[in-house]
Design a protein around this motif. Structure first.
Motif, PDB file in Angstrom:
ATOM      1  N   ASP A 253      -1.535   3.333  -5.831  1.00  0.00           N
ATOM      2  CA  ASP A 253      -1.345   4.734  -6.835  1.00  0.00           C
ATOM      3  C   ASP A 253      -0.121   4.381  -7.834  1.00  0.00           C
ATOM      4  OD1 ASP A 253      -3.593   5.961  -5.744  1.00  0.00           O
ATOM      5  OD2 ASP A 253      -2.604   7.374  -4.763  1.00  0.00           O
ATOM      6  N   LEU A 254       1.084   4.014  -7.346  1.00  0.00           N
ATOM      7  CA  LEU A 254       2.436   3.655  -7.983  1.00  0.00           C
ATOM      8  C   LEU A 254       2.008   2.431  -8.908  1.00  0.00           C
ATOM      9  CD1 LEU A 254       5.270   4.539  -5.664  1.00  0.00           C
ATOM     10  CD2 LEU A 254       4.937   5.451  -8.098  1.00  0.00           C
ATOM     11  N   VAL A 255       1.496   1.502  -8.558  1.00  0.00           N
ATOM     12  CA  VAL A 255       1.290   0.305  -9.495  1.00  0.00           C
ATOM     13  C   VAL A 255       0.441   0.852 -10.589  1.00  0.00           C
ATOM     14  CG1 VAL A 255      -0.089  -1.793  -9.230  1.00  0.00           C
ATOM     15  CG2 VAL A 255       1.365  -1.395  -7.487  1.00  0.00           C
ATOM     16  N   ALA A 256      -0.453   1.667 -10.460  1.00  0.00           N
ATOM     17  CA  ALA A 256      -1.381   1.948 -11.706  1.00  0.00           C
ATOM     18  C   ALA A 256      -0.480   2.523 -12.913  1.00  0.00           C
ATOM     19  CB  ALA A 256      -2.039   3.226 -11.349  1.00  0.00           C
ATOM     20  N   GLU A 257       0.773   2.800 -12.514  1.00  0.00           N
ATOM     21  CA  GLU A 257       1.554   3.107 -13.686  1.00  0.00           C
ATOM     22  C   GLU A 257       3.030   2.329 -13.666  1.00  0.00           C
ATOM     23  OE1 GLU A 257       3.748   7.243 -12.757  1.00  0.00           O
ATOM     24  OE2 GLU A 257       1.858   7.418 -11.710  1.00  0.00           O
ATOM     25  N   TRP A 258       3.103   1.524 -12.780  1.00  0.00           N
ATOM     26  CA  TRP A 258       4.379   0.850 -12.615  1.00  0.00           C
ATOM     27  C   TRP A 258       3.956  -0.660 -12.167  1.00  0.00           C
ATOM     28  CZ3 TRP A 258       8.988   3.385  -9.474  1.00  0.00           C
ATOM     29  CH2 TRP A 258      10.143   2.721  -9.825  1.00  0.00           C
ATOM     30  N   THR A 259       3.329  -1.304 -13.049  1.00  0.00           N
ATOM     31  CA  THR A 259       2.785  -2.639 -12.937  1.00  0.00           C
ATOM     32  C   THR A 259       3.573  -3.756 -12.281  1.00  0.00           C
ATOM     33  OG1 THR A 259       2.954  -3.263 -15.033  1.00  0.00           O
ATOM     34  CG2 THR A 259       0.963  -2.350 -14.631  1.00  0.00           C
ATOM     35  N   GLU A 260       5.004  -3.490 -12.750  1.00  0.00           N
ATOM     36  CA  GLU A 260       5.953  -4.371 -11.817  1.00  0.00           C
ATOM     37  C   GLU A 260       6.021  -4.439 -10.333  1.00  0.00           C
ATOM     38  OE1 GLU A 260       7.539  -3.436 -16.004  1.00  0.00           O
ATOM     39  OE2 GLU A 260       6.606  -2.279 -14.138  1.00  0.00           O
ATOM     40  N   LEU A 261       5.583  -3.632  -9.827  1.00  0.00           N
ATOM     41  CA  LEU A 261       5.644  -3.519  -8.305  1.00  0.00           C
ATOM     42  C   LEU A 261       4.264  -4.069  -7.622  1.00  0.00           C
ATOM     43  CD1 LEU A 261       6.461   0.244  -7.770  1.00  0.00           C
ATOM     44  CD2 LEU A 261       7.838  -1.750  -8.092  1.00  0.00           C
ATOM     45  N   GLY A 262       3.377  -4.482  -8.484  1.00  0.00           N
ATOM     46  CA  GLY A 262       2.107  -5.288  -8.339  1.00  0.00           C
ATOM     47  C   GLY A 262       2.273  -6.324  -7.220  1.00  0.00           C
ATOM     48  N   PRO A 263       3.050  -7.380  -7.385  1.00  0.00           N
ATOM     49  CA  PRO A 263       3.076  -8.549  -6.768  1.00  0.00           C
ATOM     50  C   PRO A 263       3.714  -7.972  -5.062  1.00  0.00           C
ATOM     51  CG  PRO A 263       3.851  -8.968  -8.971  1.00  0.00           C
ATOM     52  CD  PRO A 263       3.647  -7.575  -8.928  1.00  0.00           C
ATOM     53  N   ALA A 264       4.844  -7.206  -5.286  1.00  0.00           N
ATOM     54  CA  ALA A 264       5.195  -6.698  -4.017  1.00  0.00           C
ATOM     55  C   ALA A 264       4.305  -6.134  -3.275  1.00  0.00           C
ATOM     56  CB  ALA A 264       6.674  -5.837  -4.271  1.00  0.00           C
ATOM     57  N   VAL A 265       3.543  -5.133  -3.838  1.00  0.00           N
ATOM     58  CA  VAL A 265       2.568  -4.429  -2.942  1.00  0.00           C
ATOM     59  C   VAL A 265       1.335  -5.542  -2.305  1.00  0.00           C
ATOM     60  CG1 VAL A 265       0.792  -2.736  -3.001  1.00  0.00           C
ATOM     61  CG2 VAL A 265       3.062  -2.197  -4.142  1.00  0.00           C
ATOM     62  N   LEU A 266       1.097  -6.253  -3.355  1.00  0.00           N
ATOM     63  CA  LEU A 266      -0.008  -7.398  -2.872  1.00  0.00           C
ATOM     64  C   LEU A 266       0.715  -7.990  -1.476  1.00  0.00           C
ATOM     65  CD1 LEU A 266      -2.404  -9.044  -3.050  1.00  0.00           C
ATOM     66  CD2 LEU A 266      -1.185 -10.532  -4.934  1.00  0.00           C
ATOM     67  N   ARG A 267       2.021  -8.482  -1.577  1.00  0.00           N
ATOM     68  CA  ARG A 267       2.540  -9.070  -0.386  1.00  0.00           C
ATOM     69  C   ARG A 267       2.338  -8.114   0.789  1.00  0.00           C
ATOM     70  NH1 ARG A 267       6.968 -10.068  -4.013  1.00  0.00           N
ATOM     71  NH2 ARG A 267       8.226  -8.540  -2.691  1.00  0.00           N
ATOM     72  N   ILE A 268       2.381  -7.091   0.711  1.00  0.00           N
ATOM     73  CA  ILE A 268       2.665  -5.924   1.664  1.00  0.00           C
ATOM     74  C   ILE A 268       1.293  -5.944   2.394  1.00  0.00           C
ATOM     75  CG2 ILE A 268       2.854  -3.597   2.607  1.00  0.00           C
ATOM     76  CD1 ILE A 268       4.946  -3.428   0.536  1.00  0.00           C
ATOM     77  N   GLU A 269       0.100  -6.083   1.524  1.00  0.00           N
ATOM     78  CA  GLU A 269      -1.180  -6.036   1.814  1.00  0.00           C
ATOM     79  C   GLU A 269      -1.377  -7.376   2.450  1.00  0.00           C
ATOM     80  OE1 GLU A 269      -3.280  -5.700  -1.834  1.00  0.00           O
ATOM     81  OE2 GLU A 269      -3.370  -3.567  -1.534  1.00  0.00           O
ATOM     82  N   GLU A 270      -0.976  -8.508   2.164  1.00  0.00           N
ATOM     83  CA  GLU A 270      -1.378  -9.563   2.763  1.00  0.00           C
ATOM     84  C   GLU A 270      -0.654  -9.782   4.073  1.00  0.00           C
ATOM     85  OE1 GLU A 270       0.009 -12.329  -0.067  1.00  0.00           O
ATOM     86  OE2 GLU A 270      -1.888 -12.630  -1.120  1.00  0.00           O
ATOM     87  N   ARG A 271       0.487  -9.064   4.196  1.00  0.00           N
ATOM     88  CA  ARG A 271       1.377  -9.241   5.540  1.00  0.00           C
ATOM     89  C   ARG A 271       0.661  -8.168   6.656  1.00  0.00           C
ATOM     90  NH1 ARG A 271       6.086  -6.801   4.007  1.00  0.00           N
ATOM     91  NH2 ARG A 271       6.625  -8.727   3.241  1.00  0.00           N
TER      92      ARG A 271
END
Length: 356
Positions: A253-271
Motif C-alpha cells: 500500500d505504501l509503495v503505491a504512493e512511494w515508488t522508491e520503496l518498490g525494490p526493497a519490498v520486492l526483496r522482502i517478498e522474495e525472501r
C-alpha cells in the motif's frame, strides 16, 4: 537465576557443533582489540557500551564488544572468497541501567555463539535465518525480522539536500536524535551568522574539517522545509508491525504512493518465498519495520532476532542480519563481498532450559 558458567559453555558448545555441521570453520578472534577500527565504524557512541583502556605500545584498546568486526577483518584480509565461520566466546558490554539500577542487572560479560556467511548467494539470508530458526525451535521464541535497507531507501527518497539525508541516515539507529532532526528539517531553516575571520584555526579537528562543516551550515540556510506529508509516510512505515504476509500487504500500500520503496519490498517478498522453502512458516514471523533501528549500526539489509515473549526485560536470545557495506569498509582497496550472520546467547538459553 544463577547458571554456572560450565552449563552456559556446554550449551554454547552444542550450538558451535551445529554451526560446524552447517559447514562453518571455527575461528577465535582476539579478546583485546584495537579501538581505532571500532571507533571509526561507530563513532564515539561505542565508548558508552565498551570497555576501553590504553596500552603504551598499542594505543587505545577495547575488550571485544562483538565478534562480527574481527571476523570480517580476518576474512577480508584473506581474499574475500565465499566462506562460513563460527565462534564461541565472551563479549563485554556495559549495561545501561536507565534511571534506576535494576534489581537483576544483566551480565556485562557473556557468551556468544555465532555464525557468519560470506557468499554471493541470493538465498543466504534465508539460509542463516532458517538455521537459527531450527536450532531455537524448542524454546518457544518469537522470531522478529526487519530490513534496514528498506528504511535507508525511504530516507534517501526524501526531498532533502544530500547533507540533510546523510544526517538522517547517520542517526537512523538513534530514534530520538532522528526524530529531533526530522522536526528541525520540517521547519524553516535557521538563519546563521558565520562571518569570515582572520583569527587562527584552533581545535581538535583539522582546518579542512571545520571549513567543510561551515560550508554545510551556510548551504543549509537555503534548504526548504520538508513537507509534513513525507513525515506522515515515514511514521506509517516505522509503524508497520504484523505477521510477515500482513506486513507485506501494508508495505505494498505504501509503495503505491512511494515508488522508491518498490525494490526493497520486492526483496522482502522474495525472501519470504525463500524462507518458506526453508520450512519456515511466514505467518509465524513478525515483521517490524522499525526492527532495523534497534540493531547494530553495521546492518544494512535483512535483520532478525528471536525474543522470549514472557521475558520482556531480556535482550534478544539471538539476533543477526546482513552487513554488506561493512565488508567494503574493512576490505582492502574497497573490495567487498555480501555477508550475513547472527549470534545466540547461550546464557539465556541456559536460563530457559533451567526454567522448564
Amino acid at each position: 537465576m544463577t547458571i554456572p558458567k560450565r552449563d552456559k559453555q556446554a550449551i554454547g558448545q552444542r550450538f558451535l557443533a551445529a554451526f560446524r555441521e552447517a559447514g562453518a570453520a571455527e575461528v577465535a578472534p582476539d579478546i583485546l582489540l584495537p579501538a581505532d577500527t571500532l571507533l571509526d565504524l561507530y563513532g564515539e557512541d561505542i565508548r558508552a557500551r565498551a570497555y576501553t583502556s590504553t596500552d603504551p605500545l598499542r594505543g587505545e584498546v577495547m575488550l571485544r564488544p562483538d565478534f562480527t568486526v574481527p571476523v570480517v577483518q580476518r576474512h577480508m584480509a584473506g581474499g574475500a572468497e565465499p566462506a562460513r565461520y563460527c565462534y564461541l566466546g565472551e563479549v563485554f558490554r556495559k549495561q545501561d541501567p536507565g534511571e534506576e539500577r535494576p534489581a537483576n542487572p544483566r551480565d556485562n560479560e557473556y557468551l556468544q555463539a555465532g555464525f557468519e556467511l560470506f557468499a554471493h548467494d541470493r538465498e543466504a539470508d534465508a539460509e542463516v535465518f532458517g538455521l537459527f530458526h531450527r536450532l531455537l525451535a524448542p524454546y518457544g521464541l518469537q522470531a522478529v525480522t526487519g530490513d534496514t535497507g528498506l528504511l535507508m531507501d525511504a530516507v534517501r527518497a526524501l526531498p532533502l539536500s544530500g547533507a540533510r539525508r546523510d544526517a538522517l541516515l547517520h542517526h537512523l539507529w538513534r530514534p530520538r536524535r532522528f526524530a529531533r532532526l526530522l522536526a528541525r528539517f520540517s521547519r524553516p531553516a535557521e538563519a546563521r551568522d558565520l562571518p569570515s575571520t582572520s583569527a587562527p584555526w584552533a581545535g581538535l579537528r583539522g582546518e579542512d574539517e571545520m571549513q567543510a562543516r561551515i560550508d554545510r551550515l551556510l548551504a543549509d540556510r537555503h534548504a526548504q522545509p520538508l513537507d509534513p506529508a513525507w513525515i506522515a509516510r515515514l511514521e506509517r512505515l516505522f509503524a508497520v508491525r504484523a505477521p510477515l504476509p500482513g506486513a507485506l500487504a501494508k508495505l505494498r500500500d505504501l509503495v503505491a504512493e512511494w515508488t522508491e520503496l518498490g525494490p526493497a519490498v520486492l526483496r522482502i517478498e522474495e525472501r519470504m518465498a525463500m524462507l518458506l522453502a526453508q520450512g519456515v512458516a511466514p505467518d509465524a514471523i513478525l515483521f517490524d519495520a522499525s526492527h532495523g533501528r534497534q540493531t547494530m549500526e553495521y546492518y544494512d539489509g535483512f535483520t532478525f532476532s528471536f525474543v522470549a515473549p514472557d521475558r520482556p526485560a531480556w535482550p534478544p536470545v539471538a539476533s543477526g542480519g546482513r552487513y554488506d557495506a561493512l565488508t567494503a569498509v574493512l576490505g582492502r582497496g574497497g573490495r567487498a563481498i555480501p555477508a550475513v550472520g547472527g549470534i545466540i546467547r547461550p546464557g539465556l538459553v541456559a536460563e530457559l532450559e533451567a526454567a522448564r
